[in-house]
Design a protein around this motif. Structure first.
Motif, PDB file in Angstrom:
ATOM      1  N   VAL A  82       0.827  -1.207   0.000  1.00 41.91           N
ATOM      2  CA  VAL A  82       0.000   0.000   0.000  1.00 41.91           C
ATOM      3  C   VAL A  82       0.858   1.252   0.000  1.00 41.91           C
ATOM      4  CG1 VAL A  82      -0.173   0.158   2.527  1.00 41.91           C
ATOM      5  CG2 VAL A  82      -2.035   1.041   1.105  1.00 41.91           C
ATOM      6  N   ARG A  83       0.309   2.325  -0.558  1.00 40.69           N
ATOM      7  CA  ARG A  83       1.014   3.598  -0.604  1.00 40.69           C
ATOM      8  C   ARG A  83       0.013   4.749  -0.561  1.00 40.69           C
ATOM      9  NH1 ARG A  83       5.121   4.192  -5.422  1.00 40.69           N
ATOM     10  NH2 ARG A  83       5.817   2.280  -4.423  1.00 40.69           N
ATOM     11  N   GLU A  84       0.392   5.821   0.104  1.00 37.27           N
ATOM     12  CA  GLU A  84      -0.458   7.026   0.097  1.00 37.27           C
ATOM     13  C   GLU A  84      -0.502   7.590  -1.318  1.00 37.27           C
ATOM     14  OE1 GLU A  84      -0.483  10.008   3.227  1.00 37.27           O
ATOM     15  OE2 GLU A  84       0.992   8.775   4.312  1.00 37.27           O
ATOM     16  N   ALA A  85      -1.618   8.237  -1.649  1.00 42.49           N
ATOM     17  CA  ALA A  85      -1.793   8.755  -3.006  1.00 42.49           C
ATOM     18  C   ALA A  85      -2.498  10.104  -2.968  1.00 42.49           C
ATOM     19  CB  ALA A  85      -2.593   7.767  -3.843  1.00 42.49           C
ATOM     20  N   ILE A  86      -2.472  10.786  -4.089  1.00 45.19           N
ATOM     21  CA  ILE A  86      -3.184  12.057  -4.246  1.00 45.19           C
ATOM     22  C   ILE A  86      -4.542  11.754  -4.874  1.00 45.19           C
ATOM     23  CG2 ILE A  86      -3.184  14.314  -5.386  1.00 45.19           C
ATOM     24  CD1 ILE A  86      -0.090  14.125  -5.374  1.00 45.19           C
ATOM     25  N   LEU A  87      -5.596  12.135  -4.196  1.00 43.85           N
ATOM     26  CA  LEU A  87      -6.953  11.773  -4.600  1.00 43.85           C
ATOM     27  C   LEU A  87      -7.235  12.117  -6.056  1.00 43.85           C
ATOM     28  CD1 LEU A  87      -9.855  10.829  -4.024  1.00 43.85           C
ATOM     29  CD2 LEU A  87     -10.341  13.126  -3.164  1.00 43.85           C
ATOM     30  N   ASP A  88      -7.016  13.352  -6.456  1.00 44.71           N
ATOM     31  CA  ASP A  88      -7.407  13.788  -7.796  1.00 44.71           C
ATOM     32  C   ASP A  88      -6.533  13.198  -8.895  1.00 44.71           C
ATOM     33  OD1 ASP A  88      -9.465  15.204  -6.742  1.00 44.71           O
ATOM     34  OD2 ASP A  88      -8.531  17.168  -6.898  1.00 44.71           O
ATOM     35  N   GLU A  89      -5.409  12.564  -8.523  1.00 45.53           N
ATOM     36  CA  GLU A  89      -4.606  11.853  -9.515  1.00 45.53           C
ATOM     37  C   GLU A  89      -5.151  10.448  -9.751  1.00 45.53           C
ATOM     38  OE1 GLU A  89      -0.081  13.703  -9.336  1.00 45.53           O
ATOM     39  OE2 GLU A  89      -0.484  11.698  -8.538  1.00 45.53           O
ATOM     40  N   PRO A 119      -9.754  11.038 -10.556  1.00 40.85           N
ATOM     41  CA  PRO A 119     -10.037  12.406 -10.988  1.00 40.85           C
ATOM     42  C   PRO A 119     -11.496  12.813 -10.742  1.00 40.85           C
ATOM     43  CG  PRO A 119      -8.840  11.200 -12.674  1.00 40.85           C
ATOM     44  CD  PRO A 119      -9.268  10.199 -11.656  1.00 40.85           C
ATOM     45  N   PRO A 120     -11.760  14.099 -10.539  1.00 43.79           N
ATOM     46  CA  PRO A 120     -13.136  14.569 -10.338  1.00 43.79           C
ATOM     47  C   PRO A 120     -14.075  14.216 -11.487  1.00 43.79           C
ATOM     48  CG  PRO A 120     -11.568  16.295  -9.755  1.00 43.79           C
ATOM     49  CD  PRO A 120     -10.780  15.191 -10.397  1.00 43.79           C
ATOM     50  N   THR A 121     -13.519  13.995 -12.686  1.00 45.52           N
ATOM     51  CA  THR A 121     -14.351  13.651 -13.848  1.00 45.52           C
ATOM     52  C   THR A 121     -14.632  12.154 -13.947  1.00 45.52           C
ATOM     53  OG1 THR A 121     -12.320  13.571 -15.168  1.00 45.52           O
ATOM     54  CG2 THR A 121     -13.597  15.622 -15.225  1.00 45.52           C
ATOM     55  N   ALA A 122     -14.071  11.356 -13.041  1.00 46.90           N
ATOM     56  CA  ALA A 122     -14.289   9.911 -13.086  1.00 46.90           C
ATOM     57  C   ALA A 122     -15.762   9.590 -12.850  1.00 46.90           C
ATOM     58  CB  ALA A 122     -13.429   9.216 -12.028  1.00 46.90           C
ATOM     59  N   ASP A 123     -16.245   8.538 -13.512  1.00 48.70           N
ATOM     60  CA  ASP A 123     -17.660   8.157 -13.385  1.00 48.70           C
ATOM     61  C   ASP A 123     -18.039   7.763 -11.965  1.00 48.70           C
ATOM     62  OD1 ASP A 123     -18.071   8.624 -16.035  1.00 48.70           O
ATOM     63  OD2 ASP A 123     -17.922   6.531 -16.657  1.00 48.70           O
ATOM     64  N   SER A 124     -17.062   7.400 -11.161  1.00 52.12           N
ATOM     65  CA  SER A 124     -17.348   7.039  -9.776  1.00 52.12           C
ATOM     66  C   SER A 124     -17.366   8.255  -8.847  1.00 52.12           C
ATOM     67  CB  SER A 124     -16.313   6.025  -9.274  1.00 52.12           C
ATOM     68  OG  SER A 124     -15.006   6.470  -9.565  1.00 52.12           O
ATOM     69  N   ARG A 125     -17.108   9.450  -9.395  1.00 46.91           N
ATOM     70  CA  ARG A 125     -17.189  10.679  -8.581  1.00 46.91           C
ATOM     71  C   ARG A 125     -18.261  11.649  -9.073  1.00 46.91           C
ATOM     72  NH1 ARG A 125     -11.528  13.395  -6.971  1.00 46.91           N
ATOM     73  NH2 ARG A 125     -13.016  14.757  -5.902  1.00 46.91           N
ATOM     74  N   ARG A 126     -18.886  11.338 -10.183  1.00 45.48           N
ATOM     75  CA  ARG A 126     -19.959  12.191 -10.695  1.00 45.48           C
ATOM     76  C   ARG A 126     -20.983  11.307 -11.404  1.00 45.48           C
ATOM     77  NH1 ARG A 126     -19.624  12.432 -16.155  1.00 45.48           N
ATOM     78  NH2 ARG A 126     -17.603  11.950 -17.110  1.00 45.48           N
ATOM     79  N   SER A 127     -22.185  11.806 -11.516  1.00 43.84           N
ATOM     80  CA  SER A 127     -23.229  11.044 -12.205  1.00 43.84           C
ATOM     81  C   SER A 127     -22.861  10.880 -13.672  1.00 43.84           C
ATOM     82  CB  SER A 127     -24.574  11.770 -12.097  1.00 43.84           C
ATOM     83  OG  SER A 127     -24.980  11.878 -10.754  1.00 43.84           O
ATOM     84  N   VAL A 128     -23.185   9.721 -14.215  1.00 42.20           N
ATOM     85  CA  VAL A 128     -22.898   9.481 -15.630  1.00 42.20           C
ATOM     86  C   VAL A 128     -23.967  10.135 -16.499  1.00 42.20           C
ATOM     87  CG1 VAL A 128     -21.660   7.340 -15.191  1.00 42.20           C
ATOM     88  CG2 VAL A 128     -24.130   7.269 -15.598  1.00 42.20           C
TER      89      VAL A 128
END
Length: 383
Positions: free
Chosen positions: A313-320, A323-332
């Motif tokens: 496991v490794r820490e990561a940057i959320l928006d990398e 991304p905010p445009t990913a289908d799992s972060r916004r309605s399709v």
């Protein structure tokens, strides 16, 4: 009938009704919606106040982001992504806890069930791209919690939101993990799809894998094994059911205006595929499956600290990594031909004919492309 855009089918209203005047009934696509017997209704409005779509509660205020996968190669091989769910579930089961998740029944329809042994865990592993029926699960979860058993509930974010509204109190022994969700496709279409495969091969279905990794994690296969020893095994983008799902023509209406894809979420943890990991952390990608792990709550943080020794496991940057445009972060975006598709469903058209509605006109293609470009430039255009 409720407004379909405002109902995720969670069943919270069904179980909270003191008059028992609500039933869940299938619509023409096989999605379940609550139907109220007005003669029995006592106008208490508890069904309205418990609805997670109308009343979204979230006490979580931050999200910690990680990417990782199980150190156990066998678990990872059997999982759709990095095997994180299995690691969490095993920890719960080791403490005499109970794990709830989506499983196939003997007809390969999808229901939520409870398991109490490691041997049963295989039933809950793997993606199931059909909306799972919750039935009597919420009251069952409450019964185990009241008996002081540890409970892990996994499902979509809306299912967890419904559970929390139904319980109406916090339980220290409840752990909730939602899966990154594109949307839920039609159970009726799934039944039709299976029936056509059975008729075409004159055989019954023995096994279904939505995410077989024989060709790797990124190029996963839809694999269906039949009783005559034959296999239907194709790349996911060549499968008609998966294409209709991924191109958003057969999703539940509430998925097009999802209330639960924001961050942080009401769950303790969110897990899912870390698509694009080869761009941001290539050393974390061996094409065997790498997961995004989002921790939202103190309960989630304590759970993560216990299991992380079993992970790479490794820490990561959320928006990398997500991304905010990913289908799992916004309605399709609803497919422009969904209305035609729905009319075809009502007429009883075959999978082949329904699949034909995915074909867009030139103008539709141009409009969709421009909209995608605008959303990537600035997500506010989604609104």
């Amino acid at each position: 009938m409720v407004n379909k855009k405002e109902c995720c089918g969670c069943t919270a209203c069904l179980h909270v009704c003191p008059a028992k005047c609500i039933v869940m009934q299938e619509d023409e696509e096989g999605f379940l919606y609550p139907i109220i017997d007005k003669e029995k209704c006592i106008q208490c409005h508890r069904c309205e106040t418990v609805c997670p779509v109308r009343h979204t509660d979230n006490l979580n205020t931050k999200t910690e982001t990680y990417v990782g996968y199980s150190r156990d190669e066998e678990i990872r091989k059997q999982s759709s992504s990095g095997g994180i769910f299995s690691v969490i579930a095993e920890w719960i089961l080791q403490q005499r806890g109970v794990v709830f998740g989506a499983a196939f029944d003997e007809n390969f329809e999808v229901h939520h069930i409870a398991i109490e042994t490691k041997k049963e865990l295989v039933k809950l592993r793997g993606s199931k791209y059909v909306q799972s029926r919750l039935e009597n699960v919420y009251p069952e979860v409450k019964q185990y919690l009241e008996k002081k058993r540890k409970v892990l509930f996994t499902g979509t974010a809306c299912q967890i939101a419904g559970l929390k509204k139904y319980l109406n109190k916090e339980y220290e022994n409840l752990y909730t993990v939602d899966v990154l969700c594109h949307g839920v496709p039609s159970p009726k279409l799934w039944r039709m799809y299976l029936e056509e495969i059975k008729k075409r091969n004159n055989a019954s279905i023995e096994k279904v894998e939505f995410r077989n990794k024989e060709n790797g994690w990124k190029n996963y296969l839809v694999n269906i094994e039949l009783s005559n020893m034959e296999k239907y095994c194709v790349h996911y983008f060549e499968d008609k059911y998966m294409r209709m799902f991924l191109e958003n023509i057969d999703l539940r209406q509430s998925c097009y205006e999802c209330h639960f894809k924001g961050l942080p979420r009401i769950s303790d943890m969110t897990i899912g595929d870390s698509w694009g990991i080869e761009k941001y952390m290539p050393d974390m990608d061996d094409d065997k499956g790498t997961s995004v792990i989002l921790v939202h709550s103190p309960n989630g943080a304590s759970m993560f600290e216990v299991i992380r020794k079993k992970l790479v496991v490794r820490e990561a940057i959320l928006d990398e990594v997500l991304p905010p445009t990913a289908d799992s972060r916004r309605s399709v975006e609803m497919h422009p031909n969904r209305k035609k598709y729905l009319e075809g469903v009502k007429r009883g058209e075959s999978i082949d004919l329904l699949y034909g509605y995915l074909q867009k006109t030139f103008i539709q293609k141009v409009v969709s492309l421009m909209r995608c470009i605008l959303i990537r430039i600035n997500p506010k255009y989604k609104e």
